[in-house]
Design a protein around this motif. Structure first.
Motif, PDB file in Angstrom:
ATOM      1  N   ALA A 207       0.830  -1.205   0.000  1.00  0.00           N
ATOM      2  CA  ALA A 207       0.000   0.000   0.000  1.00  0.00           C
ATOM      3  C   ALA A 207       0.866   1.257   0.000  1.00  0.00           C
ATOM      4  O   ALA A 207       0.570   2.221  -0.718  1.00  0.00           O
ATOM      5  CB  ALA A 207      -0.939  -0.005   1.201  1.00  0.00           C
ATOM      6  N   GLN A 208       1.934   1.254   0.803  1.00  0.00           N
ATOM      7  CA  GLN A 208       2.834   2.411   0.837  1.00  0.00           C
ATOM      8  C   GLN A 208       3.525   2.611  -0.511  1.00  0.00           C
ATOM      9  O   GLN A 208       3.651   3.743  -0.986  1.00  0.00           O
ATOM     10  CB  GLN A 208       3.882   2.240   1.926  1.00  0.00           C
ATOM     11  N   ILE A 209       3.958   1.535  -1.123  1.00  0.00           N
ATOM     12  CA  ILE A 209       4.621   1.617  -2.424  1.00  0.00           C
ATOM     13  C   ILE A 209       3.654   2.150  -3.467  1.00  0.00           C
ATOM     14  O   ILE A 209       4.002   3.020  -4.270  1.00  0.00           O
ATOM     15  CB  ILE A 209       5.199   0.243  -2.829  1.00  0.00           C
ATOM     16  N   GLU A 210       2.429   1.657  -3.445  1.00  0.00           N
ATOM     17  CA  GLU A 210       1.418   2.121  -4.403  1.00  0.00           C
ATOM     18  C   GLU A 210       1.144   3.614  -4.223  1.00  0.00           C
ATOM     19  O   GLU A 210       1.028   4.362  -5.198  1.00  0.00           O
ATOM     20  CB  GLU A 210       0.127   1.323  -4.226  1.00  0.00           C
ATOM     21  N   GLU A 211       1.056   4.070  -2.985  1.00  0.00           N
ATOM     22  CA  GLU A 211       0.816   5.491  -2.724  1.00  0.00           C
ATOM     23  C   GLU A 211       1.975   6.347  -3.239  1.00  0.00           C
ATOM     24  O   GLU A 211       1.766   7.389  -3.855  1.00  0.00           O
ATOM     25  CB  GLU A 211       0.619   5.733  -1.230  1.00  0.00           C
ATOM     26  N   MET A 212       3.195   5.885  -3.012  1.00  0.00           N
ATOM     27  CA  MET A 212       4.365   6.616  -3.497  1.00  0.00           C
ATOM     28  C   MET A 212       4.377   6.671  -5.023  1.00  0.00           C
ATOM     29  O   MET A 212       4.706   7.705  -5.606  1.00  0.00           O
ATOM     30  CB  MET A 212       5.654   5.981  -2.985  1.00  0.00           C
ATOM     31  N   GLU A 213       4.027   5.565  -5.665  1.00  0.00           N
ATOM     32  CA  GLU A 213       3.978   5.535  -7.124  1.00  0.00           C
ATOM     33  C   GLU A 213       2.941   6.528  -7.647  1.00  0.00           C
ATOM     34  O   GLU A 213       3.179   7.214  -8.644  1.00  0.00           O
ATOM     35  CB  GLU A 213       3.666   4.122  -7.618  1.00  0.00           C
ATOM     36  N   THR A 214       1.810   6.610  -6.978  1.00  0.00           N
ATOM     37  CA  THR A 214       0.762   7.551  -7.374  1.00  0.00           C
ATOM     38  C   THR A 214       1.255   8.991  -7.239  1.00  0.00           C
ATOM     39  O   THR A 214       1.072   9.806  -8.147  1.00  0.00           O
ATOM     40  CB  THR A 214      -0.508   7.340  -6.518  1.00  0.00           C
ATOM     41  N   LEU A 215       1.889   9.305  -6.109  1.00  0.00           N
ATOM     42  CA  LEU A 215       2.400  10.659  -5.888  1.00  0.00           C
ATOM     43  C   LEU A 215       3.460  11.021  -6.928  1.00  0.00           C
ATOM     44  O   LEU A 215       3.452  12.138  -7.474  1.00  0.00           O
ATOM     45  CB  LEU A 215       2.993  10.782  -4.481  1.00  0.00           C
ATOM     46  N   MET A 216       4.360  10.087  -7.219  1.00  0.00           N
ATOM     47  CA  MET A 216       5.404  10.354  -8.209  1.00  0.00           C
ATOM     48  C   MET A 216       4.804  10.535  -9.596  1.00  0.00           C
ATOM     49  O   MET A 216       5.196  11.434 -10.341  1.00  0.00           O
ATOM     50  CB  MET A 216       6.449   9.228  -8.208  1.00  0.00           C
ATOM     51  N   SER A 217       3.827   9.711  -9.936  1.00  0.00           N
ATOM     52  CA  SER A 217       3.172   9.804 -11.235  1.00  0.00           C
ATOM     53  C   SER A 217       2.447  11.140 -11.394  1.00  0.00           C
ATOM     54  O   SER A 217       2.517  11.771 -12.450  1.00  0.00           O
ATOM     55  CB  SER A 217       2.187   8.640 -11.389  1.00  0.00           C
ATOM     56  N   GLU A 218       1.765  11.588 -10.338  1.00  0.00           N
ATOM     57  CA  GLU A 218       1.069  12.875 -10.382  1.00  0.00           C
ATOM     58  C   GLU A 218       2.055  14.013 -10.610  1.00  0.00           C
ATOM     59  O   GLU A 218       1.805  14.912 -11.411  1.00  0.00           O
ATOM     60  CB  GLU A 218       0.293  13.114  -9.091  1.00  0.00           C
ATOM     61  N   TYR A 219       3.188  13.979  -9.901  1.00  0.00           N
ATOM     62  CA  TYR A 219       4.190  15.033 -10.056  1.00  0.00           C
ATOM     63  C   TYR A 219       4.754  15.047 -11.477  1.00  0.00           C
ATOM     64  O   TYR A 219       4.851  16.105 -12.106  1.00  0.00           O
ATOM     65  CB  TYR A 219       5.314  14.868  -9.031  1.00  0.00           C
ATOM     66  N   VAL A 220       5.106  13.877 -11.985  1.00  0.00           N
ATOM     67  CA  VAL A 220       5.669  13.789 -13.343  1.00  0.00           C
ATOM     68  C   VAL A 220       4.639  14.272 -14.364  1.00  0.00           C
ATOM     69  O   VAL A 220       4.979  15.009 -15.302  1.00  0.00           O
ATOM     70  CB  VAL A 220       6.142  12.347 -13.645  1.00  0.00           C
ATOM     71  N   GLN A 221       3.387  13.904 -14.179  1.00  0.00           N
ATOM     72  CA  GLN A 221       2.327  14.365 -15.088  1.00  0.00           C
ATOM     73  C   GLN A 221       2.208  15.889 -15.039  1.00  0.00           C
ATOM     74  O   GLN A 221       2.070  16.533 -16.078  1.00  0.00           O
ATOM     75  CB  GLN A 221       0.993  13.716 -14.732  1.00  0.00           C
ATOM     76  N   LEU A 222       2.276  16.461 -13.851  1.00  0.00           N
ATOM     77  CA  LEU A 222       2.222  17.920 -13.726  1.00  0.00           C
ATOM     78  C   LEU A 222       3.410  18.568 -14.436  1.00  0.00           C
ATOM     79  O   LEU A 222       3.258  19.572 -15.130  1.00  0.00           O
ATOM     80  CB  LEU A 222       2.207  18.332 -12.256  1.00  0.00           C
ATOM     81  N   LYS A 223       4.604  18.002 -14.256  1.00  0.00           N
ATOM     82  CA  LYS A 223       5.802  18.549 -14.896  1.00  0.00           C
ATOM     83  C   LYS A 223       5.671  18.549 -16.417  1.00  0.00           C
ATOM     84  O   LYS A 223       6.215  19.411 -17.093  1.00  0.00           O
ATOM     85  CB  LYS A 223       7.048  17.754 -14.496  1.00  0.00           C
ATOM     86  N   ARG A 224       4.932  17.590 -16.939  1.00  0.00           N
ATOM     87  CA  ARG A 224       4.726  17.492 -18.392  1.00  0.00           C
ATOM     88  C   ARG A 224       3.570  18.369 -18.857  1.00  0.00           C
ATOM     89  O   ARG A 224       3.230  18.365 -20.029  1.00  0.00           O
ATOM     90  CB  ARG A 224       4.444  16.049 -18.779  1.00  0.00           C
ATOM     91  N   GLY A 225       2.955  19.082 -17.921  1.00  0.00           N
ATOM     92  CA  GLY A 225       1.828  19.939 -18.282  1.00  0.00           C
ATOM     93  C   GLY A 225       0.533  19.172 -18.419  1.00  0.00           C
ATOM     94  O   GLY A 225      -0.370  19.587 -19.139  1.00  0.00           O
ATOM     95  N   GLY A 226       0.425  18.068 -17.709  1.00  0.00           N
ATOM     96  CA  GLY A 226      -0.716  17.170 -17.859  1.00  0.00           C
ATOM     97  C   GLY A 226      -2.046  17.661 -17.344  1.00  0.00           C
ATOM     98  O   GLY A 226      -3.076  17.171 -17.753  1.00  0.00           O
ATOM     99  N   ILE A 227      -2.055  18.645 -16.472  1.00  0.00           N
ATOM    100  CA  ILE A 227      -3.326  19.143 -15.954  1.00  0.00           C
ATOM    101  C   ILE A 227      -3.469  20.590 -16.412  1.00  0.00           C
ATOM    102  O   ILE A 227      -2.631  21.426 -16.125  1.00  0.00           O
ATOM    103  CB  ILE A 227      -3.385  19.065 -14.413  1.00  0.00           C
ATOM    104  N   VAL A 228      -4.514  20.869 -17.151  1.00  0.00           N
ATOM    105  CA  VAL A 228      -4.701  22.225 -17.657  1.00  0.00           C
ATOM    106  C   VAL A 228      -5.863  22.940 -16.994  1.00  0.00           C
ATOM    107  O   VAL A 228      -5.948  24.151 -17.023  1.00  0.00           O
ATOM    108  CB  VAL A 228      -4.884  22.230 -19.197  1.00  0.00           C
TER     109      VAL A 228
END
Length: 145
Positions: A45-66
């Protein structure tokens, strides 16, 4: 929420440690042990949460949320952080634009802008080119005489 590249790196390293601990637990000979299974479930569960947080950050860095909607003022502070990340600004860059030290931006973001004035919030939104459309609904109104 991951706020910076530094936090992303820390999260990656911590996730690797958890993955190593998980591999060790899975390799142990305690098959069927309910405590061991609970530990495995917690690590997963902790690993999954970390993966989600990292994925959200990377998506934001790519301009994924407008665009997004927020229902509370707390959500607005999250929108400010997301807008900074999407814009490619670091906390140092935003601090320079506001005329404050990067540590002040770190404090603002770590506390979700709780200590910031409305004027400061508006200034941050303007610098980040965050278009805010407001809507309100009075759920209770009483006229005082």
């Amino acid at each position: 929420m991951i706020l910076s590249e530094k936090q992303l790196g820390i999260t990656r390293r911590e996730k690797e440690k958890l993955e190593q601990a998980l591999a060790s637990l899975r390799a142990s000979n305690d098959a069927g042990n309910s405590v061991r299974q609970a530990e495995i479930d917690a690590l997963e569960a902790q690993i999954e949460e970390m993966e989600t947080l990292m994925s959200e950050y990377v998506q934001l860095k790519r301009g994924g949320i407008v665009a997004g909607k927020f229902r509370s003022f707390d959500d607005f502070s999250t929108a400010l952080v997301q807008a900074r990340i999407v814009s490619g600004m670091s906390q140092t860059d935003l601090g320079a634009a506001l005329g404050v030290k990067p540590q002040q931006i770190q404090r603002y973001e770590s506390t979700r802008y709780m200590g910031a004035s409305l004027a400061r919030l508006m200034e941050v939104a303007r610098i980040l080119k965050l278009k805010v459309v407001t809507e309100y609904k009075l759920s209770w109104f009483r006229r005082w005489r």
